[in-house]
Design a protein around this motif. Structure first.
Motif, PDB file in Angstrom:
ATOM      1  N   ALA A  11       0.812  -1.218   0.000  1.00  0.00           N
ATOM      2  CA  ALA A  11       0.000   0.000   0.000  1.00  0.00           C
ATOM      3  C   ALA A  11       0.845   1.267   0.000  1.00  0.00           C
ATOM      4  O   ALA A  11       0.292   2.371   0.032  1.00  0.00           O
ATOM      5  N   SER A  12       2.160   1.130  -0.036  1.00  0.00           N
ATOM      6  CA  SER A  12       3.050   2.286   0.072  1.00  0.00           C
ATOM      7  C   SER A  12       3.821   2.495  -1.225  1.00  0.00           C
ATOM      8  O   SER A  12       3.871   1.633  -2.096  1.00  0.00           O
ATOM      9  N   ARG A  13       4.427   3.641  -1.317  1.00  0.00           N
ATOM     10  CA  ARG A  13       5.436   3.885  -2.341  1.00  0.00           C
ATOM     11  C   ARG A  13       6.774   4.062  -1.638  1.00  0.00           C
ATOM     12  O   ARG A  13       6.826   4.382  -0.448  1.00  0.00           O
ATOM     13  N   TYR A  14       7.855   3.829  -2.363  1.00  0.00           N
ATOM     14  CA  TYR A  14       9.164   3.926  -1.723  1.00  0.00           C
ATOM     15  C   TYR A  14       9.927   5.129  -2.251  1.00  0.00           C
ATOM     16  O   TYR A  14       9.701   5.597  -3.367  1.00  0.00           O
ATOM     17  N   GLU A  15      10.832   5.632  -1.419  1.00  0.00           N
ATOM     18  CA  GLU A  15      11.697   6.741  -1.796  1.00  0.00           C
ATOM     19  C   GLU A  15      13.136   6.390  -1.418  1.00  0.00           C
ATOM     20  O   GLU A  15      13.391   5.933  -0.300  1.00  0.00           O
ATOM     21  N   PRO A  16      14.086   6.597  -2.335  1.00  0.00           N
ATOM     22  CA  PRO A  16      15.497   6.369  -1.992  1.00  0.00           C
ATOM     23  C   PRO A  16      16.034   7.510  -1.138  1.00  0.00           C
ATOM     24  O   PRO A  16      15.542   8.641  -1.205  1.00  0.00           O
ATOM     25  N   LEU A  17      17.046   7.217  -0.338  1.00  0.00           N
ATOM     26  CA  LEU A  17      17.658   8.230   0.513  1.00  0.00           C
ATOM     27  C   LEU A  17      19.173   8.205   0.348  1.00  0.00           C
ATOM     28  O   LEU A  17      19.800   7.137   0.398  1.00  0.00           O
ATOM     29  N   GLY A  18      19.751   9.371   0.142  1.00  0.00           N
ATOM     30  CA  GLY A  18      21.197   9.516   0.070  1.00  0.00           C
ATOM     31  C   GLY A  18      21.621  10.752   0.835  1.00  0.00           C
ATOM     32  O   GLY A  18      20.820  11.662   1.065  1.00  0.00           O
ATOM     33  N   LEU A  19      22.892  10.799   1.242  1.00  0.00           N
ATOM     34  CA  LEU A  19      23.406  11.928   2.012  1.00  0.00           C
ATOM     35  C   LEU A  19      24.698  12.435   1.384  1.00  0.00           C
ATOM     36  O   LEU A  19      25.564  11.644   0.982  1.00  0.00           O
ATOM     37  N   PHE A  20      24.816  13.754   1.327  1.00  0.00           N
ATOM     38  CA  PHE A  20      26.063  14.353   0.854  1.00  0.00           C
ATOM     39  C   PHE A  20      27.217  13.944   1.766  1.00  0.00           C
ATOM     40  O   PHE A  20      28.298  13.592   1.317  1.00  0.00           O
ATOM     41  N   ASP A  21      26.990  14.001   3.052  1.00  0.00           N
ATOM     42  CA  ASP A  21      27.942  13.576   4.075  1.00  0.00           C
ATOM     43  C   ASP A  21      29.252  14.352   3.983  1.00  0.00           C
ATOM     44  O   ASP A  21      29.314  15.495   4.408  1.00  0.00           O
ATOM     45  N   ALA A  22      30.301  13.761   3.393  1.00  0.00           N
ATOM     46  CA  ALA A  22      31.626  14.390   3.458  1.00  0.00           C
ATOM     47  C   ALA A  22      32.252  14.628   2.093  1.00  0.00           C
ATOM     48  O   ALA A  22      33.453  14.833   2.004  1.00  0.00           O
ATOM     49  N   GLY A  23      31.469  14.578   1.024  1.00  0.00           N
ATOM     50  CA  GLY A  23      32.091  14.850  -0.264  1.00  0.00           C
ATOM     51  C   GLY A  23      31.351  14.223  -1.419  1.00  0.00           C
ATOM     52  O   GLY A  23      30.288  13.623  -1.261  1.00  0.00           O
ATOM     53  N   PHE A  24      31.935  14.367  -2.619  1.00  0.00           N
ATOM     54  CA  PHE A  24      31.354  13.837  -3.848  1.00  0.00           C
ATOM     55  C   PHE A  24      32.271  12.769  -4.433  1.00  0.00           C
ATOM     56  O   PHE A  24      33.482  12.803  -4.252  1.00  0.00           O
ATOM     57  N   TRP A  25      31.659  11.877  -5.160  1.00  0.00           N
ATOM     58  CA  TRP A  25      32.417  10.904  -5.939  1.00  0.00           C
ATOM     59  C   TRP A  25      31.903  10.940  -7.374  1.00  0.00           C
ATOM     60  O   TRP A  25      30.718  11.113  -7.612  1.00  0.00           O
ATOM     61  N   ALA A  26      32.808  10.725  -8.319  1.00  0.00           N
ATOM     62  CA  ALA A  26      32.387  10.674  -9.722  1.00  0.00           C
ATOM     63  C   ALA A  26      33.178   9.644 -10.511  1.00  0.00           C
ATOM     64  O   ALA A  26      33.224   9.697 -11.724  1.00  0.00           O
ATOM     65  N   ASP A  27      33.795   8.686  -9.816  1.00  0.00           N
ATOM     66  CA  ASP A  27      34.678   7.731 -10.489  1.00  0.00           C
ATOM     67  C   ASP A  27      34.095   6.327 -10.537  1.00  0.00           C
ATOM     68  O   ASP A  27      34.821   5.357 -10.692  1.00  0.00           O
ATOM     69  N   HIS A  28      32.772   6.207 -10.411  1.00  0.00           N
ATOM     70  CA  HIS A  28      32.182   4.875 -10.327  1.00  0.00           C
ATOM     71  C   HIS A  28      31.210   4.598 -11.460  1.00  0.00           C
ATOM     72  O   HIS A  28      30.308   3.776 -11.324  1.00  0.00           O
ATOM     73  N   TRP A  29      31.396   5.267 -12.577  1.00  0.00           N
ATOM     74  CA  TRP A  29      30.454   5.088 -13.677  1.00  0.00           C
ATOM     75  C   TRP A  29      30.513   3.673 -14.250  1.00  0.00           C
ATOM     76  O   TRP A  29      29.533   3.182 -14.809  1.00  0.00           O
ATOM     77  N   THR A  30      31.666   2.974 -14.086  1.00  0.00           N
ATOM     78  CA  THR A  30      31.750   1.601 -14.601  1.00  0.00           C
ATOM     79  C   THR A  30      30.825   0.666 -13.834  1.00  0.00           C
ATOM     80  O   THR A  30      30.354  -0.335 -14.381  1.00  0.00           O
ATOM     81  N   TYR A  31      30.562   0.973 -12.556  1.00  0.00           N
ATOM     82  CA  TYR A  31      29.641   0.137 -11.788  1.00  0.00           C
ATOM     83  C   TYR A  31      28.221   0.234 -12.342  1.00  0.00           C
ATOM     84  O   TYR A  31      27.456  -0.733 -12.291  1.00  0.00           O
ATOM     85  N   TYR A  32      27.865   1.411 -12.855  1.00  0.00           N
ATOM     86  CA  TYR A  32      26.553   1.544 -13.493  1.00  0.00           C
ATOM     87  C   TYR A  32      26.440   0.579 -14.669  1.00  0.00           C
ATOM     88  O   TYR A  32      25.406  -0.073 -14.868  1.00  0.00           O
ATOM     89  N   LEU A  33      27.504   0.507 -15.458  1.00  0.00           N
ATOM     90  CA  LEU A  33      27.490  -0.395 -16.610  1.00  0.00           C
ATOM     91  C   LEU A  33      27.356  -1.847 -16.162  1.00  0.00           C
ATOM     92  O   LEU A  33      26.679  -2.649 -16.817  1.00  0.00           O
ATOM     93  N   ASP A  34      28.006  -2.197 -15.044  1.00  0.00           N
ATOM     94  CA  ASP A  34      27.883  -3.559 -14.523  1.00  0.00           C
ATOM     95  C   ASP A  34      26.441  -3.859 -14.121  1.00  0.00           C
ATOM     96  O   ASP A  34      25.935  -4.966 -14.350  1.00  0.00           O
TER      97      ASP A  34
END
Length: 745
Positions: A680-703
């Protein structure tokens, strides 16, 4: 026995010689023929003489073989008899005295690496190079886990607690300090006793004490004639060094056990640790078994078994314990769950939360310890919590000076003080008689309760026959249910075990996907892409913080459906194969992680578990009425559940925790309830900026995409063009290069 064998050999020799004489005499006609016929051919004479010599030599050699064989048989028999008597005298080394038998490799007589439970065996673990490990912190879907780390020193457990290292029951220390301190401030066992009726010949010993570790016997340098050990240890002291206790550690996927055989006192001590599974409270379970392995004399033993230092509950204490531990002791106290009528239910807590603020927060929660003898679970053992009674003025905690000057009985009957100081937690037994081959097992539970009134209820829950054994089996079964996904059977058992362990490690970092929302039988074959009522929820995940990687702040929620946040990269890389093992996951992970991409291409550092949102108030009211009932007597519970469901995002573990706090009782099973809520619910993802950014994991998306297409090759067009994804909106952003760099002279 040797005399009889010798007499038998002589009789056989006489018998054989008599037969040989008769055999030679049977050839006398040939001899007579040689004497009467002097003119016979010399060649015939030579052949007859050679025949006689050959026959005589053959019989002589045959006799020698018989005599030699029987002599060897006699010597072997004597050796067997001597071995049997020696084995009886040293009963502590017999295989019957060992709880876990080694499976010897007949080809090279080396011990195998694993025991019958598939646990890795470390012999003389406390003198091997240091290592650290942890219990998995998995208590099942409907259990509340804790965290526990152990090392190969002392009695193993180096620290444990709930939620995070900020809430320790035994203080968290980095690996280098844990190796030094575990044998002092960790779990300890002190035994005093005597044999038979010889009260005047009492002994005291501490199993797993570093004082009796086999350091010198393990060192190659110690075997050299020029070594200090050779020059210092001679005669009787060298002989006693060879009788140092034999110790082993058994490292399992869900539990850890240590074992010691004390040859001097003929005592075997085994200690097993595991996390309590499938219960409404969290606990570290410890089973201490003390066995009399002497073949003739009974053992009367008294024991103190437990923690040398037990921390109270009272907020985030990790940094305070390290930076202002002495000041913190001013808030510490020990209460009693049975209103002080005995010392069987100690409750370790802070009087108030230690904070420099105008408001005062009174602490209600605390840490408990409950112990009993396995064969008598209805009677709790008294707990000695006054550290001074055990160690006296020895603040190093090296020796139990207080016990050496007193007795366990005196401690049980005397007064104890637990205020304004760090307390201990020792279960006590006094004058327990063990017949030869008999053992006693102390079962102890260490955990946290939100209120002291919960302790008697917990005590009632654990007070059932073979409760600990059943929970140990449940704990192992839960872990096996996770690793069964990669059941592998090859000719190499080591490889098969490695596959399971790696899958377990990856599951603890990425989480185990559960499909919630199955409310109809025909839904079992649908994926989450085919039915929007189905939701994917990952349990058991956490960031990989441990004694070695002490920089990571792990979190393990002590709730049902337990999980904790993780780093984006760690969670993503360990979910790449979710769809392969659980095809019903479909494109969930692909859409989840692609939605974390910001408009500038970066992604946040921390990923948390998804949350559920009930779509509207009408649905929330219908669900509350259905699961609590429409009767007037349950109106308060129904209204409370409605407000919980209608108040915003919530996770399954939080939902059940709030229901416990508000005493909401549902009229269906927990499984049916949570499936209906998820559907009966919908879901929402949660993420936190926390301590910085990453942009070097695009290969994991392809996996992720490749894994999805390997199961759903016809879903490529749907995934690429029919799915709308949001961007992650972060409170921080990366400035453009023109604002970050300037020209300078």
């Amino acid at each position: 026995f040797s005399f009889l064998c010798g007499a038998l050999i002589i009789d056989i020799e006489i018998f054989l010689r008599g037969n040989m004489d008769s055999y030679q005499h049977s050839y006398s006609p040939a001899s007579q023929y040689l004497q009467d016929d002097q003119d016979s051919d010399d060649r015939s004479t030579t052949r007859v003489n050679e025949s006689r010599q050959n026959l005589s030599g053959m019989m002589s050699r045959s006799t020698q073989r018989w005599i030699t064989a029987l002599a060897l048989f006699s010597l072997l028999s004597v050796a067997v008899v001597v071995r049997i008597y020696t084995r009886d005298d040293r009963s502590s080394t017999s295989s019957s005295a060992k709880k876990h038998k080694y499976n010897d490799d007949s080809s090279d007589n080396r011990s195998k690496l694993f025991d019958q439970f598939g646990r890795f065996i470390v012999e003389d673990f406390d003198v091997k190079p240091t290592f650290s490990d942890f219990l998995p912190g998995v208590a099942g879907i409907y259990g509340k886990p804790n965290w526990a780390f152990y090392v190969n020193r002392g009695q193993g457990i180096a620290s444990f607690g709930t939620l995070s290292k900020d809430y320790p029951i035994m203080e968290f220390n980095s690996a280098n300090k844990a190796y030094q301190l575990t044998s002092l401030v960790g779990f300890r066992t002190f035994l005093t006793g005597y044999r038979g009726k010889n009260r005047d010949k009492c002994f005291m010993t501490e199993p797993f004490s570093p004082d009796s570790s086999r350091f010198d016997l393990q060192s190659e340098e110690a075997t050299k004639e020029s070594s200090t050990f050779r020059r210092f240890v001679t005669g009787e002291s060298k002989a006693s060094a060879s009788k140092l206790p034999k110790r082993e550690m058994y490292v399992g996927k869900s539990d850890m056990e240590i074992n010691e055989i004390d040859y001097s006192n003929n005592i075997e001590t085994s200690i097993l640790y595991f996390s309590l599974a499938e219960e409404y409270f969290s606990s570290l379970v410890r089973l201490t078994s003390i066995k009399n392995i002497d073949n003739s004399d009974a053992l009367t033993v008294s024991a103190l078994d437990g923690l040398a230092k037990m921390e109270p509950d009272g907020g985030q204490l990790n940094n305070l314990l390290k930076n202002m531990g002495r000041t913190l002791e001013g808030w510490m106290s020990v209460s009693h769950g049975d209103n002080g009528t005995s010392t069987t239910m100690p409750f370790y807590k802070m009087s108030t939360e230690p904070a420099d603020s105008a408001s005062v927060h009174v602490e209600e929660g605390g840490h408990y310890c409950l112990s009993y003898i396995e064969d008598d679970p209805l009677h709790l053992l008294p707990i000695v919590y006054d550290t001074d009674l055990v160690f006296g003025q020895d603040t190093t905690l090296l020796k139990p000076r207080g016990l050496m000057a007193s007795s366990v009985k005196a401690m049980i009957e005397g007064r104890q003080y637990g205020d304004a100081k760090t307390s201990s937690c020792f279960a006590a037994i006094d004058d327990f008689v063990l017949a030869p081959g008999e053992k006693v097992t102390i079962v102890s539970f260490y955990g946290k309760a939100e209120n002291i009134s919960e302790v008697p209820r917990i005590a009632t829950t654990i007070a059932s026959e073979w409760y600990a054994e059943r929970k140990l089996h449940a704990s192992r079964s839960i872990i096996e249910s996770i690793t069964d996904e990669v059941e592998t059977n090859t000719s190499n058992a080591l490889f098969d075990g490695h596959v399971k362990q790696m899958f377990l490690d990856n599951s603890l970092r990425g989480g185990v996907p559960l499909i919630l929302g199955d409310i109809e039988k025909n839904m079992e074959l649908n994926s989450v892409d085919e039915d929007p009522r189905l939701k994917v929820y990952h349990t058991f995940s956490r960031i990989h913080g441990d004694l070695e990687r002490d920089y990571n702040d792990f979190v393990i929620e002590p709730t049902y459906f337990s999980q904790g946040p993780g780093n984006f990269r760690d969670v993503l890389q360990n979910r790449r194969n979710d769809v392969i093992f659980q095809p019903r996951v479909a494109s969930f992970d692909v859409k989840l992680f692609l939605s974390f991409i910001q408009a500038d291409g970066y992604n946040p550092l921390t990923v948390e578990a998804i949350v559920f949102l009930v779509n509207n108030s009408t649905i929330a009211d219908e669900l509350a009425t259905r699961f609590v009932g429409n009767a007037t007597g349950v109106r308060a519970q129904r209204d409370a559940l409605f407000h919980v469901l209608d108040s915003g995002p919530i996770r399954p573990g939080q939902l059940f925790a709030l229901m416990e706090d508000q005493h909401i009782v549902i009229n269906v099973s927990k499984e049916e309830f949570i499936n209906e809520i998820a559907a009966a619910s919908r879901y929402e993802p949660l993420g936190l900026f926390d301590a910085g950014f990453w942009a070097d994991h695009w290969t994991y998306y392809l996996d992720l995409i490749d894994a999805y297409l390997s199961i759903y090759p016809d879903g490529e067009e749907y995934l690429m063009f029919d799915v709308r994804l949001p961007y992650f909106y972060s409170p921080a952003s990366v400035r453009p290069r023109c604002e970050k760099y300037v020209l300078s002279l």
